[in-house]
Scaffold this active site. Structure first.
Site, short mmCIF file in Angstrom:
data_model
loop_
_atom_site.label_atom_id
_atom_site.label_comp_id
_atom_site.label_asym_id
_atom_site.label_seq_id
_atom_site.Cartn_x
_atom_site.Cartn_y
_atom_site.Cartn_z
CE1 TYR A 270 10.23 37.98 -43.42
CE2 TYR A 270 8.16 36.99 -44.14
CZ TYR A 270 9.54 36.95 -44.04
OH TYR A 270 10.23 35.86 -44.54
CG ASP B 196 3.77 42.52 -48.75
OD1 ASP B 196 2.97 41.65 -49.14
OD2 ASP B 196 4.88 42.24 -48.24
CE LYS C 143 2.03 34.37 -45.25
NZ LYS C 143 2.85 35.57 -45.29
C1 LIG Z 1 4.33 35.84 -45.65
C2 LIG Z 1 4.62 37.21 -46.16
C3 LIG Z 1 5.60 37.45 -47.14
C4 LIG Z 1 6.52 36.37 -47.65
O1 LIG Z 1 5.85 35.35 -48.31
P1 LIG Z 1 6.56 33.92 -48.45
O2 LIG Z 1 5.62 33.15 -49.33
O3 LIG Z 1 6.68 33.37 -47.07
O4 LIG Z 1 7.87 34.14 -49.09
C5 LIG Z 1 5.73 38.73 -47.64
N1 LIG Z 1 4.96 39.73 -47.18
C6 LIG Z 1 4.03 39.55 -46.23
C7 LIG Z 1 3.19 40.70 -45.78
C8 LIG Z 1 3.84 38.29 -45.66
O5 LIG Z 1 2.95 38.12 -44.68
#
Ligand SMILES: *Cc1c(COP(=O)(O)O)cnc(C)c1O
Length: 436
Positions: free
Chosen positions: A139, A234, A266
């Site tokens: 994701y 990411d 996060k």
């Molecule tokens: C949570 C997440 C996102 C998206 O971040 P948001 O602040 O929810 O837009 C992107 N990449 C990874 C790996 C994530 O866990």
């Protein structure tokens, strides 16, 4: 259905601001939270739960750490948003460049979605190429190009992707199986000169925890370099959570490589909306105002969010990571003991301190390496287990495809509570039909 949920659903789609909160895959009404402190959340009915959601990652120090709250309150006293540079942004960017390898410059955004979207645009601008490779089950936020086979939220909703994404956007994204170097080699052999970037979760944590096999990330590094594509790492979820230098600190640092671009979120914002993309000056300086790749945000680098992020990262020292690692080890052992004792088929997977449980015979018989593997779990078994834990006073993420988030505020007392809850919840689902 509860009255508050009914009221919420009348004025918000599904009653929520983000889909997985709606309890769609576990059934029943979501717990409405009125406050959170350390390892606990309190519902509007005044029931306290041991929390393993941790705001889906940010709450590394536990909820409402007094020093973080104080930093935010002080920042709020000076004004909420200026739309102008602040010293805090320079301080936070500097701290990030010092902790993580291969970073000269940082651009702040409000969400992880924006950070990855910006990194992809930057990679396309830098390479003058169109194609993006992503891995099924990873994701990267909800931007159009990255919603294909996007893991947890989408998987929970049972959707293949999303309506409303144009064929054009999807066309420029190649989706490959995670942990499959041969598939990646084949994609580069076929499309090598058109691939702008490979974007990957540093360790996949949005289809449950699926750690990269040894050498997988290094192979991405090698193949992207060989073909003139960028590697976007990411770390929105893993960054500053699994170590002070994120997943890179556990892998890239020891193996001697860095990706071209990182994304963070996060933990980086300590619970307020803050995320970032980062990398070497030679790439980052293509961003406006220096370069031709446009990226912007009214609230980007918001002073409250920066204050929360700075306070959180300063507090996240070696002791914090050792505490969270230690708790993860203990929790993994307890989960396995209790589920085994009740003959509940399962597999616990780990990536550093990140942990999740896959349910049923298929994951019990072999490690989960791909999204296909992850989807072969028994989500109905998890739904029953989830509600048994809720009854016992433990709030798990309401999806079988999510990590169980631990904080430095989780200690011996919380482990005891979790052990007791796990014992009873395992017994209650172990009596069901899916027991071995
Ligand atoms: C949570 C997440 C996102 C998206 O971040 P948001 O602040 O929810 O837009 C992107 N990449 C990874 C790996 C994530 O866990």
């Amino acid at each position: 259905m509860s009255t508050v949920f009914d009221q919420a659903r009348q004025v918000m789609p599904g009653g929520v601001s983000s889909p997985v909160r709606a309890f769609g895959s576990v059934g029943g009404s979501p717990v409405f939270i009125q406050q959170a402190k350390a390892a606990y959340v309190t519902s509007i009915e005044n029931r306290q739960y041991v929390d393993l959601v941790g705001s889906w990652g940010p709450a590394l120090l536990g909820h409402a750490h007094p020093d973080v709250v104080q930093a935010v309150v002080e920042a709020a006293g000076r004004g909420l948003s200026f739309g102008a540079p602040t010293l805090g942004e320079t301080a936070l960017a500097t701290l990030i460049t010092k902790r993580v390898g291969g970073i000269d410059k940082v651009r702040f955004t409000s969400t992880g979605t924006e950070a990855v979207m910006g990194a992809v645009r930057l990679a396309r601008g830098f390479t003058s190429r169109d194609l993006i490779i992503k891995f099924a089950g990873c994701y990267h936020g909800h931007s159009d190009a990255l919603l294909a086979a996007a893991g947890s939220g989408v998987a929970t909703a049972g959707l293949p992707g999303s309506a409303g994404v144009t064929a054009g956007a999807a066309h420029d994204t190649l989706v490959l199986p995670y942990n499959d170097v041969d598939a990646l080699k084949a994609a580069f052999a076929q499309h090598g000169s058109s691939i702008a970037a490979v974007v990957t979760e540093a360790a996949a944590a949005n289809m449950g925890i699926v750690p990269p096999l040894p050498g997988f990330n290094a192979a991405i590094r090698e193949l992207t370099r060989e073909h003139g594509a960028l590697m976007i790492f990411d770390e929105v979820l893993t960054g500053f959570r699994v170590s002070s230098a994120g997943w890179w600190g556990l892998e890239g640092r020891t193996e001697g490589w860095t990706p071209d671009l990182y994304t963070f979120g996060k933990v980086t914002g300590g619970g307020l909306p803050l995320a970032a993309l980062a990398g070497p000056a030679g790439i980052m300086d293509l961003l406006a105002p220096l370069g031709p790749v446009y990226q912007a945000g009214t609230l980007s680098g918001n002073p409250l969010a920066v204050a929360a992020g700075l306070a959180t990262l300063k507090l996240a020292d070696d002791t914090v990571y050792a505490t969270v690692d230690g708790f993860a080890n203990q929790l993994e052992a307890v989960i396995s003991q209790r589920l085994n004792a009740a003959s509940v088929p399962h597999r616990v997977q780990r990536a550093g301190s990140l942990l999740s449980v896959f349910w049923g015979e298929s994951p019990a018989s072999a490690p989960v390496l791909t999204y296909d593997d992850a989807q072969r779990q028994d989500t109905a078994l998890f739904a029953r287990f989830f509600h048994a834990m809720l009854d016992e006073g433990v709030l798990l993420p309401p999806s079988a495809f999510e990590a169980w988030f631990i904080s430095a505020a989780h200690g011996d007392k919380e482990l005891e509570l979790l052990d007791a809850a796990l014992t009873r919840a395992a017994a209650s689902v172990g009596n069901g039909e899916s027991a071995r």
